[in-house]
Design a protein around this motif. Sequence first.
Motif, short mmCIF file in Angstrom:
data_model
loop_
_atom_site.label_atom_id
_atom_site.label_comp_id
_atom_site.label_asym_id
_atom_site.label_seq_id
_atom_site.Cartn_x
_atom_site.Cartn_y
_atom_site.Cartn_z
N LEU A 408 68.15 11.52 50.96
CA LEU A 408 67.77 12.76 50.29
C LEU A 408 68.97 13.68 50.07
O LEU A 408 69.05 14.41 49.08
N SER A 409 69.91 13.63 51.00
CA SER A 409 71.04 14.54 50.92
C SER A 409 71.89 14.31 49.68
O SER A 409 72.63 15.19 49.25
N GLU A 410 71.76 13.12 49.09
CA GLU A 410 72.54 12.82 47.90
C GLU A 410 71.94 13.38 46.62
O GLU A 410 72.59 13.43 45.59
N CYS A 411 70.68 13.80 46.70
CA CYS A 411 70.04 14.22 45.45
C CYS A 411 69.20 15.49 45.54
O CYS A 411 68.65 15.91 44.53
N ILE A 412 69.07 16.10 46.73
CA ILE A 412 68.33 17.36 46.82
C ILE A 412 69.30 18.52 46.72
O ILE A 412 70.19 18.65 47.55
N PRO A 413 69.16 19.38 45.73
CA PRO A 413 70.03 20.57 45.64
C PRO A 413 69.82 21.45 46.87
O PRO A 413 68.71 21.63 47.35
N GLY A 414 70.92 21.99 47.38
CA GLY A 414 70.80 22.96 48.46
C GLY A 414 71.04 22.41 49.84
O GLY A 414 71.18 23.19 50.79
N LEU A 415 71.11 21.09 49.99
CA LEU A 415 71.42 20.57 51.32
C LEU A 415 72.88 20.88 51.64
O LEU A 415 73.76 20.76 50.80
N ASP A 416 73.12 21.26 52.88
CA ASP A 416 74.44 21.76 53.26
C ASP A 416 75.51 20.68 53.31
O ASP A 416 76.68 20.94 53.07
N ARG A 417 75.11 19.46 53.62
CA ARG A 417 76.12 18.43 53.87
C ARG A 417 75.83 17.18 53.06
O ARG A 417 74.68 16.83 52.85
N PRO A 418 76.88 16.45 52.63
CA PRO A 418 76.66 15.16 51.98
C PRO A 418 76.18 14.14 53.01
O PRO A 418 76.20 14.40 54.21
N ALA A 419 75.74 13.01 52.53
CA ALA A 419 75.10 12.02 53.39
C ALA A 419 75.98 11.58 54.55
O ALA A 419 75.51 11.47 55.69
N ASP A 420 77.29 11.34 54.30
CA ASP A 420 78.13 10.83 55.38
C ASP A 420 78.28 11.84 56.51
O ASP A 420 78.33 11.48 57.69
N GLN A 421 78.31 13.13 56.17
CA GLN A 421 78.43 14.16 57.21
C GLN A 421 77.14 14.28 58.02
O GLN A 421 77.18 14.48 59.22
#
Length: 426
Positions: A408-421
């Motif tokens: 989800l982190s790769e495509c939801i606007p507003g998430l604080d961190r990218p997937a690897d973090q």
Amino acid sequence: MASVEAMWEEWVVRAFARVDNNFLSYLPKVCLAKPSAEEDPLADVETFDGPGPWDRTLLEDGEPARNRMLLFSANDYLNLSTHPAVRKASAKAALAFGMGPRSSAMASGQTEYHRRLENVLAEMHKKEACVVTPTGFAANTAFLAALGAVATHNAASRRPAAHEKIAVFSDALNHASIIDGLRMMERHNQAVVSVYRHSDMQHLDELLSNCPVQRKVVITDSLFSMEGDFAPMLDLVQLRKKHRFLFVIDEAHTAFVCGRNGGGIGEVYGIEDQIDIIVGTLSKAGGCLGGFVACSQKWSNLVRTTGRPYIFTTASPLPVIAGAYAAVTVARKEAWRRQALWNRVQEFAALTKHPATSPILSLVHMLERGFHIIAVRPPAVAPDACRLRVTLTSGHSSEDVRRLVAALSECIPGLDRPADQIVARL
């Protein structure tokens, strides 16, 4: 001044007297051959202290393994549909009795197993009685048909006058079964329906204050299936005290899920005595199929004699009833399932910063990433409110949630961190 309960009970008794000539006392009780202890579907409802392999049965879908998806779209919140106790109870009932009486409960009566299920559901919700229906949809429409009968059979003539109708106030996002039941009441000239803005207590207060009709009813979902938010229960209770309305809630998504003992939203807030009618389903957290109306004995009698979706529908098959009884027993005893479910909700909220307060989440499409998430579109929601809906269950693991959040982190606007973090943080 009479209490809200006493006022409505008097109207219910009057309506019941107009439609029943002691008919309920003549309903047959289906006498089943007494099974041996080994054959009895409910002789041994086995429970467990933690999850078993069956809890993953319906969560992983697809073959071969590279195309396997994690299911985040079902309403089986406690994973009871695959529980050994539910399987055994249903299978034993089918082998011992077949499908049971194939007629409506009004025509052929009910079995001891139907009665036992109704009794345990009434006890869970701290009500005198309960009526089990074939579906949750039928439960809402059967109750609303009975509510309409209060207007019809307390009227001076065949059609209720304006002041004899029932004023029903319904949340804008209530389930379709409530909406259809209210339309039915309007068509029969039994109700004046007002829709208040979603969870807007000020708007509801204004509508109630300006309503001259004596018989007032407020009906709401406890947990809204498309938004994932809870109704403001304590505010509604305060308005009930102020305006003296009949308070009806649909616990479709909170029965067995909320409360220390799975008693639903009323148990969470300790307000069971302030909720007059509880409508629920066995098709979601119950893991089976069916609905119920938990209420007073007088309301139960009226639903059974005027609730057309109950009267003119074949009673639930006996294996389903036995399985549902086992599911309720398991839900009460395996409290760790509720805790596991709410742990998943908290984990998801912490990882995504998404304000998740329930197992229902409106998010983005993840099918291509190996997650099955249901697409919700009209007529379930308004044309400008399409979304995809994630449902968390007790059977999902922390690793499942981590994988979902990473994707989800790769495509939801507003998430604080990218997937690897996010994954590194875990």
